[in-house]
Write a protein that holds these residues in place. Structure first.
Motif, PDB file in Angstrom:
ATOM      1  N   UNK A  94      -2.661  -1.090   1.506  1.00 23.81           N
ATOM      2  CA  UNK A  94      -2.592  -2.362   2.238  1.00 23.81           C
ATOM      3  C   UNK A  94      -1.297  -2.400   3.042  1.00 23.81           C
ATOM      4  N   UNK A  95      -0.223  -2.836   2.412  1.00 21.62           N
ATOM      5  CA  UNK A  95       1.043  -2.901   3.145  1.00 21.62           C
ATOM      6  C   UNK A  95       2.173  -2.151   2.448  1.00 21.62           C
ATOM      7  N   UNK A 110       4.835  -1.916   5.243  1.00 20.06           N
ATOM      8  CA  UNK A 110       4.484  -2.422   6.569  1.00 20.06           C
ATOM      9  C   UNK A 110       4.801  -3.910   6.585  1.00 20.06           C
ATOM     10  N   UNK A 111       5.695  -4.309   7.495  1.00 14.52           N
ATOM     11  CA  UNK A 111       6.141  -5.701   7.531  1.00 14.52           C
ATOM     12  C   UNK A 111       6.411  -6.106   8.973  1.00 14.52           C
ATOM     13  N   UNK A 112       5.866  -7.242   9.367  1.00 10.01           N
ATOM     14  CA  UNK A 112       6.080  -7.786  10.716  1.00 10.01           C
ATOM     15  C   UNK A 112       5.701  -6.774  11.792  1.00 10.01           C
ATOM     16  N   UNK A 113       4.654  -6.014  11.536  1.00  6.15           N
ATOM     17  CA  UNK A 113       4.161  -5.060  12.514  1.00  6.15           C
ATOM     18  C   UNK A 113       4.951  -3.769  12.609  1.00  6.15           C
ATOM     19  N   UNK A 114       5.943  -3.604  11.753  1.00  6.05           N
ATOM     20  CA  UNK A 114       6.770  -2.398  11.747  1.00  6.05           C
ATOM     21  C   UNK A 114       6.588  -1.647  10.437  1.00  6.05           C
ATOM     22  N   UNK A 248      12.958   2.404  10.485  1.00  7.75           N
ATOM     23  CA  UNK A 248      12.121   1.236  10.770  1.00  7.75           C
ATOM     24  C   UNK A 248      11.717   1.218  12.241  1.00  7.75           C
ATOM     25  N   UNK A 249      10.416   1.068  12.484  1.00 14.21           N
ATOM     26  CA  UNK A 249       9.951   0.988  13.859  1.00 14.21           C
ATOM     27  C   UNK A 249       8.442   0.849  13.933  1.00 14.21           C
ATOM     28  N   UNK A 250       7.902   0.750  15.146  1.00 18.35           N
ATOM     29  CA  UNK A 250       6.458   0.581  15.331  1.00 18.35           C
ATOM     30  C   UNK A 250       5.708   1.893  15.151  1.00 18.35           C
TER      31      UNK A 250
END
Length: 261
Positions: A94-95, A110-114, A248-250
């Motif tokens: 999931x996240x 996975x948090x805030x789309x990153x 951290x990044x997209x």
């Protein structure tokens, strides 16, 4: 056969990803992987990843990474982030994720789309007059330069990558210039790709730790502007070195397709 693949990118560092939980490709097919990464005769990518079944009860999956030359490589930070996003897309996670790569176990959120990917601890950073050297899952040569926008990253990077003391094994080469307080511009020449890439995850991790070690920044959250976009590295430090390091990044899916193999 028709092989189903997915294309992902993380700040311009792009990857072919195959769901290999059913062992549809063999890991020794280096010619296939090289062709799939070829931008003229294949799909085109900086590298290729296989998402495979976990090898133990603690993991959600296993990461296997190949450079664009078809050879299995050391750790790829942006690749790891993209594979976590892919595992979420498949419903494998999931996240949150725990997985094993060639350099050991990793944890991700996975948090805030990153995608926040925990990297391996770093206990040793070698400091020289002209550069620093460290291993963040892959070997990295880090040097500060002026006028980075116009710097000849490819020719200088290639000469360092193939020269002493790295030779055939090679090292990735990172060129960095300060932008503002806590923000640095980075360009990277990657071995295996044998060219500049738009972004390198283990590279910006190496740069952040090098900058802190050399006292160019006292911040433990460093923002890096690469040609492909912004990445952030956070970390903690104690007497044993750097730990709790997060890249951290997209990480985005570009498309899904089939290719005849």
């Amino acid at each position: 056969m028709n092989l189903t693949f997915y294309k992902y990118q993380g700040t311009g560092n792009d990857f072919v990803i195959i769901d290999n939980r059913q062992s549809i490709v063999t890991k020794n097919d280096t010619k296939l992987f090289k062709r799939l990464c070829d931008r003229k005769f294949g799909i085109g990518a900086d590298g290729l990843m296989l998402l495979e079944l976990p090898e133990n009860d603690e993991d959600d999956f296993t990461m296997v990474y190949f450079n664009a030359d078809g050879n299995e490589s050391s750790m790829c930070g942006n690749g790891g982030r993209c594979l976590v996003a892919f595992a979420s897309f498949l419903g494998v996670i999931k996240d949150k994720a725990t997985f094993t790569a060639i350099d050991g176990k990793h944890y991700a959120v996975i948090k805030d789309g990153l995608v926040q990917l925990q990297m391996q601890d770093v206990s040793t950073i070698e400091e020289y007059d002209s550069h620093l050297f460290l291993d963040t899952g892959s070997p990295h040569h880090v040097m500060v330069v002026d006028d980075l926008d116009n710097y000849d990253v490819v020719s200088v990077g290639r000469s360092i990558r193939n020269g002493a003391p790295y030779y055939e094994a090679g090292s990735n080469v990172n060129f960095v210039e300060k932008a503002t307080v806590g923000v640095f511009n980075v360009r990277t020449y990657e071995r295996g790709v044998e060219d500049e890439t738009l972004s390198c995850g283990t590279g910006v991790t190496a740069v952040a730790l090098s900058l802190h070690t050399s006292k160019m920044t006292d911040k433990k959250e460093v923002r890096m502007q690469t040609p492909g976009g912004e990445l952030k590295v956070t970390f903690q430090k104690n007497e044993l070195g750097y730990h709790h390091i997060f890249l951290i990044g997209p990480a985005e899916q570009v498309f899904k397709g089939e290719i005849v193999c």
